[in-house]
Design a protein around this motif. Structure first.
Motif, PDB file in Angstrom:
ATOM      1  N   PHE A   1      20.432 -25.549  -7.794  1.00 15.76           N
ATOM      2  CA  PHE A   1      21.504 -25.469  -8.789  1.00 15.76           C
ATOM      3  C   PHE A   1      21.119 -24.510  -9.917  1.00 15.76           C
ATOM      4  O   PHE A   1      21.916 -23.668 -10.333  1.00 15.76           O
ATOM      5  CB  PHE A   1      21.804 -26.860  -9.342  1.00 15.76           C
ATOM      6  CG  PHE A   1      22.896 -26.870 -10.372  1.00 15.76           C
ATOM      7  CD1 PHE A   1      24.198 -26.582 -10.015  1.00 15.76           C
ATOM      8  CD2 PHE A   1      22.610 -27.166 -11.691  1.00 15.76           C
ATOM      9  CE1 PHE A   1      25.211 -26.591 -10.961  1.00 15.76           C
ATOM     10  CE2 PHE A   1      23.612 -27.177 -12.637  1.00 15.76           C
ATOM     11  CZ  PHE A   1      24.913 -26.885 -12.281  1.00 15.76           C
ATOM     12  N   ILE A   2      19.891 -24.605 -10.398  1.00 14.51           N
ATOM     13  CA  ILE A   2      19.430 -23.718 -11.470  1.00 14.51           C
ATOM     14  C   ILE A   2      19.407 -22.273 -11.004  1.00 14.51           C
ATOM     15  O   ILE A   2      19.853 -21.368 -11.716  1.00 14.51           O
ATOM     16  CB  ILE A   2      18.054 -24.175 -11.994  1.00 14.51           C
ATOM     17  CG1 ILE A   2      18.197 -25.520 -12.718  1.00 14.51           C
ATOM     18  CG2 ILE A   2      17.427 -23.136 -12.910  1.00 14.51           C
ATOM     19  CD1 ILE A   2      16.890 -26.175 -13.072  1.00 14.51           C
TER      20      ILE A   2
ATOM     21  N   ALA B   1      27.110 -21.324  -6.995  1.00 12.73           N
ATOM     22  CA  ALA B   1      27.152 -22.766  -7.229  1.00 12.73           C
ATOM     23  C   ALA B   1      28.460 -23.345  -6.713  1.00 12.73           C
ATOM     24  O   ALA B   1      28.490 -24.444  -6.157  1.00 12.73           O
ATOM     25  CB  ALA B   1      26.975 -23.071  -8.715  1.00 12.73           C
ATOM     26  N   ILE B   2      29.554 -22.602  -6.873  1.00 15.52           N
ATOM     27  CA  ILE B   2      30.853 -23.056  -6.375  1.00 15.52           C
ATOM     28  C   ILE B   2      30.807 -23.200  -4.856  1.00 15.52           C
ATOM     29  O   ILE B   2      31.283 -24.190  -4.289  1.00 15.52           O
ATOM     30  CB  ILE B   2      31.963 -22.081  -6.808  1.00 15.52           C
ATOM     31  CG1 ILE B   2      32.075 -22.062  -8.334  1.00 15.52           C
ATOM     32  CG2 ILE B   2      33.291 -22.446  -6.156  1.00 15.52           C
ATOM     33  CD1 ILE B   2      32.932 -20.946  -8.876  1.00 15.52           C
TER      34      ILE B   2
ATOM     35  N   ASP C   1      21.207 -20.960  -8.632  1.00 14.28           N
ATOM     36  CA  ASP C   1      22.602 -20.532  -8.506  1.00 14.28           C
ATOM     37  C   ASP C   1      23.168 -20.103  -9.857  1.00 14.28           C
ATOM     38  O   ASP C   1      23.829 -19.081  -9.965  1.00 14.28           O
ATOM     39  CB  ASP C   1      23.470 -21.660  -7.945  1.00 14.28           C
ATOM     40  CG  ASP C   1      23.379 -21.785  -6.441  1.00 14.28           C
ATOM     41  OD1 ASP C   1      22.886 -20.845  -5.795  1.00 14.28           O
ATOM     42  OD2 ASP C   1      23.805 -22.828  -5.918  1.00 14.28           O
ATOM     43  N   ILE C   2      22.927 -20.889 -10.878  1.00 15.47           N
ATOM     44  CA  ILE C   2      23.466 -20.597 -12.199  1.00 15.47           C
ATOM     45  C   ILE C   2      22.826 -19.337 -12.787  1.00 15.47           C
ATOM     46  O   ILE C   2      23.512 -18.478 -13.339  1.00 15.47           O
ATOM     47  CB  ILE C   2      23.270 -21.804 -13.154  1.00 15.47           C
ATOM     48  CG1 ILE C   2      24.021 -23.024 -12.634  1.00 15.47           C
ATOM     49  CG2 ILE C   2      23.690 -21.459 -14.568  1.00 15.47           C
ATOM     50  CD1 ILE C   2      25.519 -22.833 -12.500  1.00 15.47           C
ATOM     51  N   VAL C   3      21.525 -19.210 -12.660  1.00 15.95           N
ATOM     52  CA  VAL C   3      20.812 -18.078 -13.264  1.00 15.95           C
ATOM     53  C   VAL C   3      21.097 -16.772 -12.529  1.00 15.95           C
ATOM     54  O   VAL C   3      21.393 -15.746 -13.154  1.00 15.95           O
ATOM     55  CB  VAL C   3      19.294 -18.350 -13.309  1.00 15.95           C
ATOM     56  CG1 VAL C   3      18.516 -17.117 -13.710  1.00 15.95           C
ATOM     57  CG2 VAL C   3      19.003 -19.500 -14.257  1.00 15.95           C
TER      58      VAL C   3
ATOM     59  N   SER D   1      24.935 -18.571  -1.063  1.00 20.49           N
ATOM     60  CA  SER D   1      24.274 -19.028  -2.267  1.00 20.49           C
ATOM     61  C   SER D   1      22.944 -19.649  -1.877  1.00 20.49           C
ATOM     62  O   SER D   1      22.647 -19.819  -0.706  1.00 20.49           O
ATOM     63  CB  SER D   1      25.152 -20.012  -3.004  1.00 20.49           C
ATOM     64  OG  SER D   1      25.514 -21.047  -2.150  1.00 20.49           O
ATOM     65  N   CYS D   2      22.187 -20.000  -2.851  1.00 16.80           N
ATOM     66  CA  CYS D   2      20.813 -20.431  -2.620  1.00 16.80           C
ATOM     67  C   CYS D   2      20.713 -21.631  -1.681  1.00 16.80           C
ATOM     68  O   CYS D   2      20.011 -21.593  -0.689  1.00 16.80           O
ATOM     69  CB  CYS D   2      20.164 -20.749  -3.957  1.00 16.80           C
ATOM     70  SG  CYS D   2      18.427 -21.143  -3.827  1.00 16.80           S
TER      71      CYS D   2
ATOM     72  N   PHE E   1      23.390 -16.101  -9.703  1.00 16.50           N
ATOM     73  CA  PHE E   1      24.742 -15.751  -9.261  1.00 16.50           C
ATOM     74  C   PHE E   1      25.601 -16.996  -9.349  1.00 16.50           C
ATOM     75  O   PHE E   1      25.659 -17.792  -8.421  1.00 16.50           O
ATOM     76  CB  PHE E   1      24.677 -15.205  -7.819  1.00 16.50           C
ATOM     77  CG  PHE E   1      25.974 -14.686  -7.303  1.00 16.50           C
ATOM     78  CD1 PHE E   1      26.571 -13.582  -7.867  1.00 16.50           C
ATOM     79  CD2 PHE E   1      26.606 -15.318  -6.253  1.00 16.50           C
ATOM     80  CE1 PHE E   1      27.773 -13.102  -7.383  1.00 16.50           C
ATOM     81  CE2 PHE E   1      27.807 -14.853  -5.757  1.00 16.50           C
ATOM     82  CZ  PHE E   1      28.394 -13.738  -6.335  1.00 16.50           C
ATOM     83  N   TRP E   2      26.256 -17.224 -10.493  1.00 17.37           N
ATOM     84  CA  TRP E   2      26.955 -18.481 -10.733  1.00 17.37           C
ATOM     85  C   TRP E   2      28.055 -18.801  -9.726  1.00 17.37           C
ATOM     86  O   TRP E   2      28.301 -19.969  -9.464  1.00 17.37           O
ATOM     87  CB  TRP E   2      27.466 -18.582 -12.165  1.00 17.37           C
ATOM     88  CG  TRP E   2      28.519 -17.585 -12.531  1.00 17.37           C
ATOM     89  CD1 TRP E   2      28.324 -16.377 -13.115  1.00 17.37           C
ATOM     90  CD2 TRP E   2      29.910 -17.703 -12.316  1.00 17.37           C
ATOM     91  NE1 TRP E   2      29.515 -15.739 -13.276  1.00 17.37           N
ATOM     92  CE2 TRP E   2      30.520 -16.524 -12.795  1.00 17.37           C
ATOM     93  CE3 TRP E   2      30.726 -18.685 -11.765  1.00 17.37           C
ATOM     94  CZ2 TRP E   2      31.880 -16.306 -12.736  1.00 17.37           C
ATOM     95  CZ3 TRP E   2      32.091 -18.468 -11.705  1.00 17.37           C
ATOM     96  CH2 TRP E   2      32.655 -17.293 -12.194  1.00 17.37           C
ATOM     97  N   PRO E   3      28.785 -17.813  -9.114  1.00 19.44           N
ATOM     98  CA  PRO E   3      29.761 -18.219  -8.099  1.00 19.44           C
ATOM     99  C   PRO E   3      29.110 -18.887  -6.880  1.00 19.44           C
ATOM    100  O   PRO E   3      29.760 -19.619  -6.151  1.00 19.44           O
ATOM    101  CB  PRO E   3      30.446 -16.918  -7.704  1.00 19.44           C
ATOM    102  CG  PRO E   3      30.299 -16.044  -8.899  1.00 19.44           C
ATOM    103  CD  PRO E   3      28.951 -16.399  -9.458  1.00 19.44           C
TER     104      PRO E   3
END
Length: 96
Positions: free
Chosen positions: A51-52, A62-63, A54-56, A20-21, A58-60
């Motif tokens: 966080f933004i 963020a997990i 990640d959500i925009v 993730s990012c 590829f939301w997983p």
């Protein structure tokens, strides 16, 4: 040839889904990021941009960032240690 291509696609998919990012671009994760604050301690601050993204995108992701602690900033928030100015005690003069 087809096996190597399938393996490459599988490795690419796994790397996308497990990264993730903030994990990829956030750098080394220190103990401050990994450790949950105790009651009474200041809360950790988020990396809002990561966080933004990640959500925009590829939301997983963020997990994964929350699980690894990479979503938190690497240093604690600055604490104001400056004491308020105390009122000086006036000097007593002479005897009564």
């Amino acid at each position: 040839m087809k096996k190597s291509r399938n393996l490459l696609v599988l490795l690419l998919a796994v790397s996308i889904f497990t990264s993730s990012c903030a994990t990829v671009f956030g750098g080394h994760i220190n103990s401050y990021q990994r450790t949950k604050p105790l009651p009474g301690q200041p809360q950790r601050r988020l990396r809002v941009a990561a966080f933004i993204v990640d959500i925009v995108l590829f939301w997983p992701g963020a997990i994964i960032d929350f699980a690894t602690g990479a979503i938190y900033r690497p240093t604690p928030a600055p604490v104001d240690t400056q004491q308020p100015a105390s009122n000086p005690v006036p000097a007593q003069s002479g005897s009564k």
